[in-house]
Design an enzyme around this catalytic site. Sequence first.
Site, PDB file in Angstrom:
ATOM      1  N   ASP A  70     -54.972  57.221 -44.816  1.00  0.00           N
ATOM      2  CA  ASP A  70     -55.258  57.095 -45.530  1.00  0.00           C
ATOM      3  C   ASP A  70     -56.010  57.792 -46.937  1.00  0.00           C
ATOM      4  OD1 ASP A  70     -58.932  55.839 -45.692  1.00  0.00           O
ATOM      5  OD2 ASP A  70     -57.839  54.443 -43.878  1.00  0.00           O
ATOM      6  N   ASP A  82     -60.413  73.248 -37.644  1.00  0.00           N
ATOM      7  CA  ASP A  82     -58.822  73.273 -37.055  1.00  0.00           C
ATOM      8  C   ASP A  82     -58.814  71.734 -36.380  1.00  0.00           C
ATOM      9  OD1 ASP A  82     -60.981  72.548 -35.132  1.00  0.00           O
ATOM     10  OD2 ASP A  82     -60.069  74.240 -33.414  1.00  0.00           O
ATOM     11  N   HIS A 109     -63.633  56.850 -47.127  1.00  0.00           N
ATOM     12  CA  HIS A 109     -62.898  56.116 -46.103  1.00  0.00           C
ATOM     13  C   HIS A 109     -61.851  56.811 -45.149  1.00  0.00           C
ATOM     14  CE1 HIS A 109     -60.666  52.878 -44.005  1.00  0.00           C
ATOM     15  NE2 HIS A 109     -62.289  52.272 -44.528  1.00  0.00           N
ATOM     16  N   ALA A 218     -51.068  44.322 -40.316  1.00  0.00           N
ATOM     17  CA  ALA A 218     -52.011  43.675 -38.754  1.00  0.00           C
ATOM     18  C   ALA A 218     -50.527  42.322 -37.863  1.00  0.00           C
ATOM     19  CB  ALA A 218     -53.057  43.238 -39.177  1.00  0.00           C
ATOM     20  N   VAL A 223     -47.564  46.676 -33.417  1.00  0.00           N
ATOM     21  CA  VAL A 223     -48.546  47.724 -33.969  1.00  0.00           C
ATOM     22  C   VAL A 223     -49.105  46.642 -32.928  1.00  0.00           C
ATOM     23  CG1 VAL A 223     -47.504  47.465 -36.447  1.00  0.00           C
ATOM     24  CG2 VAL A 223     -49.573  45.991 -36.026  1.00  0.00           C
ATOM     25  N   SER A 271     -62.128  49.161 -39.620  1.00  0.00           N
ATOM     26  CA  SER A 271     -61.815  50.516 -40.351  1.00  0.00           C
ATOM     27  C   SER A 271     -61.796  51.386 -39.743  1.00  0.00           C
ATOM     28  CB  SER A 271     -61.872  50.196 -41.954  1.00  0.00           C
ATOM     29  OG  SER A 271     -61.253  49.902 -42.312  1.00  0.00           O
TER      30      SER A 271
END
Length: 431
Positions: A70, A82, A109, A218, A223, A271
Amino acid sequence: MIRRRMLRSVVAIAAVTASVLLLGATATPGPVPDDPSDPVRASEYWLDGARIREAWQTTRGEGVTIAVIDTGIGIVPATFGDAVVGGTDVSGTGTPDGRTPLGAIDGNHGSWVASLAAGRGAPDGTGMIGVAPEANLLSISVGFGAAAAVPFTEQVAKGMRWAVDNGADVINLSFTTNTLDWDESWDDAFLYAFEHDVVVIVAAGNRGSGTSIIGAPATIPGVLTVGGVDQTGTASIEASTQGITIGISAPSEGLLGMSADGKLASWSGTSGAAPIVAGIAALIRSAHPDIKAIDVINRIIKTAIPVDGAEKPSDPLYGYGLVDAAAAISANVPAVDKNPMGDLAEWIRLYRRAEAEPLPEPAITPVQIPPLPDADAPTEAGSPLLPSADSLRYGTLPLVALTVPGILIALGVTAAARRIRSARALRTPKP
């Protein structure tokens, strides 16, 4: 039942106090601070609506790594201190660690996405917390449009490979290209992830952003594409889209996200739905360390909460239904031998012709045609002043045959005319 789950009041979320051993789970989590009365924590309605709090009784994602490809995960110690264990930049304009937010508009984003997937929350159990708060994160910064010096397709392909090579168990892609097709460089990149047993989660896109139907990535076979629903479990009008490759739905409206500057933001879109599912995938892999990526996907879709009136088995708005984290971890779901969301390698073979087989030999014996007879040998050339046999045969003789009778007829007509004139002269009287 679906509506009741999603409509639970965000200000009356009950704390989970019992520890339940879920079927097939192997993780042994320690106590996690969680104060449902905290206004921020209470606003995360998906923690109960998707039964994530129940899943926390078994695991919180320890030992699993989520790669966020991203705009970069900001340096916010309280949320990502962490959590981020590595990163890189593939845009050509970011910093080597992938932690510098890219883009004047979309700079936050990547941080919003990462905080939904694996944000840590405050030590006292308040503040925003991610779905898998003990999972690790990889920050791979990409640039959109003017925020990059490298073509976007090349960035994604490089980012996918880097994520796999650096230990990603889950890859989250919260973007769309608004086109069904994808660059051929993505064939190898996504296939590389699948061959290394990585779960790839992608967003379906949003109508509010001009996406009327899902686009790549997509549309890539294999996926897990995530559609979006509102707080009632109804397909979102603005913060989702539709398409036959949607596999699961998750909340996409009224979301929270930690910005790169450490400020909490409200946002919407698939998103955000995608990292919720990516976090659940991390919970599954943590609870079942030996599980394959295809079985993670299969568990998510097979344990989804059905939606009344949706098409079965998969709906273009909801996919297989609403995501159920607790069921995806605890249910007894048989292993599968192929990815239920499709086979990219087979797609490449059929449509890219990358492994096209040689054409089969013809089964019919060719017809044998006898050879033509040899041509006549040429005659020797004669004198150009003398007629040849062919000129006599086809020229002179036919001409003579037609000319002689004509001459004879003409002579006969002339003689007859002379006799007639002579006879007339004899009969005419003289003066």
